[in-house]
Design an enzyme around this catalytic site. Structure first.
Site, mmCIF file in Angstrom:
data_model
loop_
_atom_site.group_PDB
_atom_site.id
_atom_site.type_symbol
_atom_site.label_atom_id
_atom_site.label_comp_id
_atom_site.label_asym_id
_atom_site.label_seq_id
_atom_site.Cartn_x
_atom_site.Cartn_y
_atom_site.Cartn_z
ATOM 1 N N HIS A 1 0.842 -1.207 0.000
ATOM 2 C CA HIS A 1 0.000 0.000 0.000
ATOM 3 C C HIS A 1 0.867 1.242 0.000
ATOM 4 O O HIS A 1 1.923 1.258 0.639
ATOM 5 C CB HIS A 1 -0.926 0.023 1.224
ATOM 6 C CG HIS A 1 -2.088 0.929 1.027
ATOM 7 N ND1 HIS A 1 -2.039 2.258 1.313
ATOM 8 C CD2 HIS A 1 -3.298 0.685 0.498
ATOM 9 C CE1 HIS A 1 -3.205 2.803 0.985
ATOM 10 N NE2 HIS A 1 -3.987 1.880 0.490
ATOM 11 N N ASP B 1 -7.943 -5.437 -0.437
ATOM 12 C CA ASP B 1 -8.361 -6.363 -1.496
ATOM 13 C C ASP B 1 -7.956 -7.810 -1.235
ATOM 14 O O ASP B 1 -8.503 -8.721 -1.853
ATOM 15 C CB ASP B 1 -7.761 -5.923 -2.845
ATOM 16 C CG ASP B 1 -8.378 -4.633 -3.307
ATOM 17 O OD1 ASP B 1 -9.611 -4.530 -3.243
ATOM 18 O OD2 ASP B 1 -7.637 -3.727 -3.716
HETATM 19 N N1 COA Z 1 4.053 -7.466 -4.820
HETATM 20 C C1 COA Z 1 5.389 -7.438 -4.965
HETATM 21 N N2 COA Z 1 6.132 -6.339 -4.744
HETATM 22 C C2 COA Z 1 5.489 -5.221 -4.395
HETATM 23 C C3 COA Z 1 4.100 -5.177 -4.227
HETATM 24 C C4 COA Z 1 3.371 -6.363 -4.445
HETATM 25 N N3 COA Z 1 2.067 -6.399 -4.317
HETATM 26 N N4 COA Z 1 3.716 -3.946 -3.875
HETATM 27 C C5 COA Z 1 4.832 -3.227 -3.805
HETATM 28 N N5 COA Z 1 5.893 -4.005 -4.109
HETATM 29 C C6 COA Z 1 7.292 -3.589 -4.131
HETATM 30 C C7 COA Z 1 7.640 -2.852 -5.420
HETATM 31 O O1 COA Z 1 8.032 -3.725 -6.426
HETATM 32 C C8 COA Z 1 8.719 -1.936 -4.932
HETATM 33 O O2 COA Z 1 9.858 -2.726 -4.751
HETATM 34 P P1 COA Z 1 11.319 -2.164 -4.998
HETATM 35 O O3 COA Z 1 11.480 -1.005 -4.048
HETATM 36 O O4 COA Z 1 12.207 -3.318 -4.715
HETATM 37 O O5 COA Z 1 11.343 -1.719 -6.439
HETATM 38 C C9 COA Z 1 8.260 -1.532 -3.537
HETATM 39 O O6 COA Z 1 7.487 -2.641 -3.078
HETATM 40 C C10 COA Z 1 7.400 -0.271 -3.533
HETATM 41 O O7 COA Z 1 6.262 -0.509 -4.346
HETATM 42 P P2 COA Z 1 5.571 0.543 -5.279
HETATM 43 O O8 COA Z 1 4.932 -0.179 -6.425
HETATM 44 O O9 COA Z 1 6.496 1.659 -5.575
HETATM 45 O O10 COA Z 1 4.449 1.056 -4.335
HETATM 46 P P3 COA Z 1 3.291 2.073 -4.725
HETATM 47 O O11 COA Z 1 3.056 2.868 -3.525
HETATM 48 O O12 COA Z 1 3.600 2.783 -5.993
HETATM 49 O O13 COA Z 1 2.082 1.102 -5.040
HETATM 50 C C11 COA Z 1 0.390 -0.448 -4.731
HETATM 51 C C12 COA Z 1 1.157 0.698 -4.097
HETATM 52 C C13 COA Z 1 -0.769 -0.810 -3.819
HETATM 53 C C14 COA Z 1 -0.177 -0.017 -6.084
HETATM 54 C C15 COA Z 1 1.346 -1.651 -4.898
HETATM 55 O O14 COA Z 1 1.729 -2.117 -3.631
HETATM 56 C C16 COA Z 1 0.715 -2.763 -5.723
HETATM 57 O O15 COA Z 1 0.791 -2.737 -6.935
HETATM 58 N N6 COA Z 1 0.063 -3.753 -5.044
HETATM 59 C C17 COA Z 1 -0.616 -4.795 -5.774
HETATM 60 C C18 COA Z 1 -1.936 -4.300 -6.309
HETATM 61 C C19 COA Z 1 -2.947 -4.068 -5.227
HETATM 62 O O16 COA Z 1 -3.118 -4.881 -4.348
HETATM 63 N N7 COA Z 1 -3.662 -2.955 -5.328
HETATM 64 C C20 COA Z 1 -4.712 -2.615 -4.394
HETATM 65 C C21 COA Z 1 -4.369 -1.391 -3.654
HETATM 66 S S1 COA Z 1 -5.537 -1.073 -2.360
#
Ligand code: COA
Length: 379
Positions: free
Chosen positions: A265, A316
């Site tokens: 998140h 989720d």
């Molecule tokens: N699975 C694997 N790795 C994840 C992850 C996940 N679900 N969520 C974050 N990470 C990792 C990223 O790859 C990144 O790693 P790094 O620093 O080694 O490159 C780090 O954690 C930061 O993630 P980032 O994508 O920059 O976070 P964000 O704040 O931009 O995105 C979300 C937040 C929720 C979009 C992201 O965690 C995600 O895509 N989750 C899966 C989708 C989801 O469940 N969405 C519902 C949100 S309520």
């Protein structure tokens, strides 16, 4: 005087850390979510979805009379206009995701709303009641149309949760299932400046109408990084298949730099309070339906992600197995998010209208400059 560098900050970082507006609808502090000053734990334990709607829209809990009036208004407005239904029946459903269908349906519904173009606060509240009441009716109409069942009309005196479950399945729902579902609606009703609330506010900030703002929100919610994640969690669990494979699945996903759906998140780093509530329901309900392995697999993914990457589940993650246990089709999970989140979207649109200034950020130029046009045969 030194020039201010407007380009410093959160460029290409998804506006991380940027405060885009002031709001008094909901806020996150640590791992606590509050609606209008009440914790989500308090509301989930004691409130109803209708009461939560009133709270989000009015900034305070209702009196009994006020709540009864809102419930009656919502109930009265759940029925879809027969002419609107006739048009809905002409829309393709095969190979069409219900979120795409819902986006079209909500946009279309504006043509049956006499207040559609009226931007007064009173008209916006009337539209808000209609849209909120009809969102579940539209989602369940989709299910009825694609399964060639009759579209049921809502039952007077029953809640949004009760009517949704009846209209979705075609039979009277179990009281315990309705209670769980109602709590899920409370948990998803608002979440500060999430992607779809922000989309709502951006559209509202041009002083566009409420239907347009809600259509923008549905488009944003549909994506797998936002509301679409709950459906993806169920697909992932089906793909993993057994608990023995869960740990390796996570490790492989991390090695391949793939996202594990329902985990992580932007704001919560110590856990999402909604996931904690849903985890309990997931455990109870999957056991009750005779599929405890779905919870066990989820818990294994959750634990492995925490150990391997320090990431925790979001709303989720466990909602997927909760909805599955309530025998809701997997592609209806994200539309349910919209059935609930409409409450927050309306509150955000209204807050935006009340103290509006159009959203118009800047982009940092990274393209070419000084090019000269030449005729096609000289390029
Ligand atoms: N699975 C694997 N790795 C994840 C992850 C996940 N679900 N969520 C974050 N990470 C990792 C990223 O790859 C990144 O790693 P790094 O620093 O080694 O490159 C780090 O954690 C930061 O993630 P980032 O994508 O920059 O976070 P964000 O704040 O931009 O995105 C979300 C937040 C929720 C979009 C992201 O965690 C995600 O895509 N989750 C899966 C989708 C989801 O469940 N969405 C519902 C949100 S309520």
């Amino acid at each position: 005087m030194a020039e201010v560098n407007i380009y410093e900050g959160a460029i290409d970082k998804g506006l991380e850390g940027v405060v885009a507006c002031t709001t008094s609808i909901s806020f996150i502090v640590g791992n606590n979510l509050n609606y209008r000053g009440y914790t989500i734990d308090d509301l989930a334990a004691n409130s109803t979805f209708e009461e939560t709607i009133f709270l989000l829209w009015n900034g305070r809990l209702p009196s009994t009379t006020e709540l009864d009036k809102l419930k009656a208004d919502l109930n009265k407005n759940m029925t879809l206009d027969p002419a609107f239904v006739n048009v809905l029946k002409t829309l393709p459903t095969e190979g069409v995701h219900p979120m795409a269908w819902l986006r079209t349906a909500v946009s279309l519904s504006a043509h049956w709303d006499a207040d559609a173009g009226d931007m007064s606060a009173e008209a916006n509240m009337r539209k808000a009641v209609r849209l909120t009441a009809k969102m579940g009716a539209m989602v369940t109409a989709f299910e009825a149309i694609r399964t060639k069942r009759e579209i049921l009309t809502p039952v007077t005196g029953k809640s949004i949760a009760w009517n949704f479950m009846r209209m979705l399945k075609g039979s009277e729902p179990d009281a315990e299932a309705v209670k769980v579902f109602d709590t899920c609606l409370i948990l998803h009703a608002d979440h500060e400046l999430n992607c779809s609330a922000f989309a709502t506010r951006v559209t509202a900030s041009s002083l566009s109408d409420l239907h347009s703002a809600i259509v923008s929100a549905i488009g944003a919610l549909k994506g797998p990084l936002h509301g679409g994640a709950n459906e993806q969690v169920m697909i992932m669990l089906a793909e993993i298949g057994t608990i023995e494979k869960a740990k390796q699945f996570v490790k492989d996903a991390l090695d391949a730099k793939e996202k594990v759906m329902g985990i992580g998140h932007r704001v919560y780093k110590d856990g999402d309070p909604r996931a904690a509530i849903l985890r309990k329901y997931s455990k109870e309900l999957t056991a009750k339906m005779g599929k405890p392995e779905l919870y066990e697999m989820s818990a294994m993914i959750d634990d492995t992600m925490q150990k391997e990457k320090g990431l925790m589940p979001n709303v989720d993650f466990y909602s997927a197995t909760v909805y599955h246990s309530l025998e809701i089709p997997t592609d209806i999970f994200t539309p349910i998010f919209a059935v609930s989140r409409i409450a927050g979207w309306v509150a955000h649109a209204n807050e935006q209208y009340e103290k509006n200034r159009i959203y118009r950020p800047r982009g940092k130029w990274q393209g070419k400059e000084g090019l000269k046009w030449a005729p096609a045969d000289k390029r």
